[in-house]
Design a protein around this motif. Structure first.
Motif, PDB file in Angstrom:
ATOM      1  N   ASP B 115       0.847  -1.187   0.000  1.00 27.22           N
ATOM      2  CA  ASP B 115       0.000   0.000   0.000  1.00 27.22           C
ATOM      3  C   ASP B 115       0.878   1.230   0.000  1.00 27.22           C
ATOM      4  O   ASP B 115       1.856   1.274   0.742  1.00 27.22           O
ATOM      5  N   LYS B 117       1.749   4.646   1.274  1.00 26.84           N
ATOM      6  CA  LYS B 117       1.374   5.530   2.372  1.00 26.84           C
ATOM      7  C   LYS B 117       1.169   6.916   1.775  1.00 26.84           C
ATOM      8  O   LYS B 117       1.995   7.391   1.005  1.00 26.84           O
ATOM      9  N   LEU B 123       6.183   2.649   0.508  1.00 25.38           N
ATOM     10  CA  LEU B 123       5.274   1.510   0.409  1.00 25.38           C
ATOM     11  C   LEU B 123       5.241   0.753   1.726  1.00 25.38           C
ATOM     12  O   LEU B 123       6.296   0.412   2.273  1.00 25.38           O
ATOM     13  N   LYS B 137       3.853  -6.273   8.569  1.00 25.86           N
ATOM     14  CA  LYS B 137       3.896  -5.121   7.677  1.00 25.86           C
ATOM     15  C   LYS B 137       5.242  -4.442   7.848  1.00 25.86           C
ATOM     16  O   LYS B 137       5.646  -4.135   8.968  1.00 25.86           O
TER      17      LYS B 137
END
Lengths: 260, 318
Positions: B115, B117, B123, B137
């Motif tokens: 994802d 940010k 990422l 994560k």
């Protein structure tokens, strides 16, 4: 005589991990430690090579001081000695950091012709340390090894790699690093004699200050949560009625459509 | 310009990575580039979203794919991309790790998603830990941000209309001290297990040849492919090695997974957790598979398999 290094990691036994269902936090409280599974195969492979060709085998690990408990277990599996590169700050290393510390320790203190690593660790399974270590030591490497042998001149190794598209057999000059898959051998269970002998073997402690330049960290863990397990866990009896109900449940899920 | 780069030796994986690659490139205002050894696929990659395709020089006989590490490292140093995504085949994983050291960058391996940010260009990358029990994560603090992405994480990119792109030849020479002396292609016995909609998986609890016959009959009745756990593949050798499911074997996403005498070690469950429905039979009520399953039967496979065959034959009119 050939010098073999085998790297290993002392990991939490993931079978002991519990999950707090409400917070999705992992509970490490009562978890035991073990030598990471694939590393056991790496150690066994080093011992097999020693039996076939003659070699000295040194086991090396980078870990926080608490990993000391694994050293006797490792030594009972056959290595002649162990290097325990430890520091309290080593509890949450990323694999590339680990490879940098291993490289510094090996460069500074050990001779080697062959380094054997497990393909990946039970906790992270990042599959990075082996190849990264080889790069840092500027030696060739290969991964996913299912079979390993020296050539007759003992200056090369031949390795069979188990890859997605088949088996690839490669030839590499020493010194070299390989990472191995569990199919390569069956680790022997140490005999009582070997367990007792382990206490007499040398353990070399290496502290951070003795390592010289190390790199990293390269990544930061921002979160670790239990994976979603929205599985129902519904159980049926093993009798005819129970099986009928089970099959009906599967049918209702729509997964019993036969593909012709 | 912080370009997004992609490399996989497999066309299917490159097409999968072009999907999030294109989104990232659009959001970051960057170019999307694909590295490939097959120049013939360049136009295909461009029509699926690549702005640039770098064609790697061909490997000489005996050179393994990892000979491209030096070439890719040179390109990274020269062109300074922001993100480098590689496909997680066994070779891709080795290339990723070695490349990360060469360019001194962080790497998320076994990446199952990422994802962006907001605003920062960083990422947040996701992967599994503890054999799949946990989700980790991570952020890479270095440059480029690298990820070796598991197959099937993304859907293949859609073909886009009116795509134009540039094809560039890369000239640095591939190099490796490793030499391939032989290769034996995998001969697939039966269908590809990763495509199967129904999988019947054999674990250690299937002990006899008679049980195994029952498994084959069950698979026939239900129209499923047969797979196994790693210990069964290595110790029993009743099934070919490519049939084993798990963290170091195959990952599958069938509609239905039936585990027979499978205990449910985390390393195995990691390979099957994306199944739509998991159904397990085990004589041990504490076997981990029963909690990892949607439906389970506590019982001996020797007795349960024939009953399953009866019921399923009736239901499916086989």
């Amino acid at each position: 005589m050939l010098n073999i290094i085998t790297c290993f990691k002392c990991v939490i036994d993931e079978a002991d991990l519990k999950v707090d269902a409400a917070t999705k936090k992992l509970l490490f409280g009562r978890a035991g430690y073990k030598i990471s599974t694939y590393d056991r195969h790496a150690i066994e492979e080093a011992i097999c090579l020693r039996e076939r060709y003659g070699a000295s085998v040194t086991a090396v690990t980078v870990a926080p001081p608490s990993a000391k408990k694994c050293l006797k277990d490792v030594l009972s599996r056959g290595p002649d000695s162990a290097y325990f590169v430890n520091d309290p700050s080593f509890s949450e290393l990323d694999p590339l950091q680990t490879s940098s510390i291993l490289a510094a320790a090996i460069r500074g203190h050990m001779r080697f012709d062959l380094i054997i690593c497990g393909e990946g660790s039970d906790d992270l399974y990042a599959q990075q340390v082996g190849p990264a270590l080889a790069e840092r030591l500027e030696i060739p490497c290969t991964t996913c090894v299912g079979k390993l042998a020296y050539t007759e001149d003992k200056k090369h190794v031949i390795a069979e790699r188990r890859l997605d598209d088949g088996i690839e057999t490669v030839l590499m000059p020493l010194p070299v690093l390989v990472s191995v898959l569990p199919g390569i051998n069956t680790p022997r269970i140490p005999t009582l004699k070997e367990v007792l002998n382990a206490a007499k073997k040398m353990i070399f402690n290496l502290a951070l200050e003795e390592l010289g330049d190390i790199q990293g960290p390269y990544s930061r863990t921002v979160k670790v949560v239990a994976a979603d397990t929205d599985r129902r866990g519904i159980r049926f009896a093993a009798d005819e009625e129970g099986i009928r109900s089970a099959v009906n449940a599967l049918s209702k899920e729509g997964v019993l459509l036969r593909v012709l | 310009m912080e370009d997004i780069w992609i490399f996989s030796e497999k066309q299917e994986l490159t097409l999968e990575l072009l999907n999030p690659g294109r989104s990232l490139a659009d959001r970051m205002g960057a170019k999307l580039a694909v590295f490939t050894a097959d120049g013939g696929l360049a136009q295909d990659y461009i029509s699926h979203g690549a702005d640039e395709v770098f064609v790697l020089p061909p490997l000489r006989p005996g050179q393994p794919l990892e000979s491209y590490v030096v070439v890719l490292a040179d390109e990274v140093r020269m062109r300074n991309p922001g993100v480098f995504l590689l496909g997680a085949t066994p070779r891709g994983k080795e290339i990723g790790a070695r490349l990360a050291v060469r360019v001194n960058a962080g790497l998320c391996s076994g990446c199952t998603g990422f994802d962006l940010k907001d605003g920062s260009g960083v990422l947040e990358m996701e992967r599994r830990m503890f054999g799949g029990k946990a989700v980790q994560k991570i952020l890479c603090s270095t440059h480029p941000q690298m990820a070796v992405v598991l197959p099937g994480t993304f859907e293949p990119a859609a073909r886009l209309p009116d795509r134009r792109g540039v094809v560039i030849e890369v000239h640095s020479a591939p190099f490796s001290e490793v030499r391939i002396v032989s290769r034996s292609a995998k001969h697939r016995e039966g269908a590809d297990i990763t495509e199967a909609k129904i999988i019947v998986c054999v674990g250690r609890g299937v002990e006899s040849k008679e049980d195994m016959e029952g498994v084959r009959e069950l698979a026939r009745v239900v129209g499923g492919e047969i797979a196994c756990t790693r210990p069964v593949a290595e110790e029993r050798q009743w099934l070919p090695e490519e049939a084993y499911l798990g963290i170091s074997g195959k990952r599958v996403k069938p509609d239905l997974y039936i585990g027979l005498g499978v205990s449910g070690q985390i390393q195995h469950v990691a390979g099957i957790q994306e199944s739509k429905v998991i159904f397990a039979v085990n004589r041990d009520e504490n076997a981990p598979i029963l909690d990892a399953a949607d439906y389970g039967v506590v019982g001996d496979v020797s007795r349960v398999i024939p009953r399953l065959i009866d019921e399923l034959s009736r239901l499916l009119k086989v």
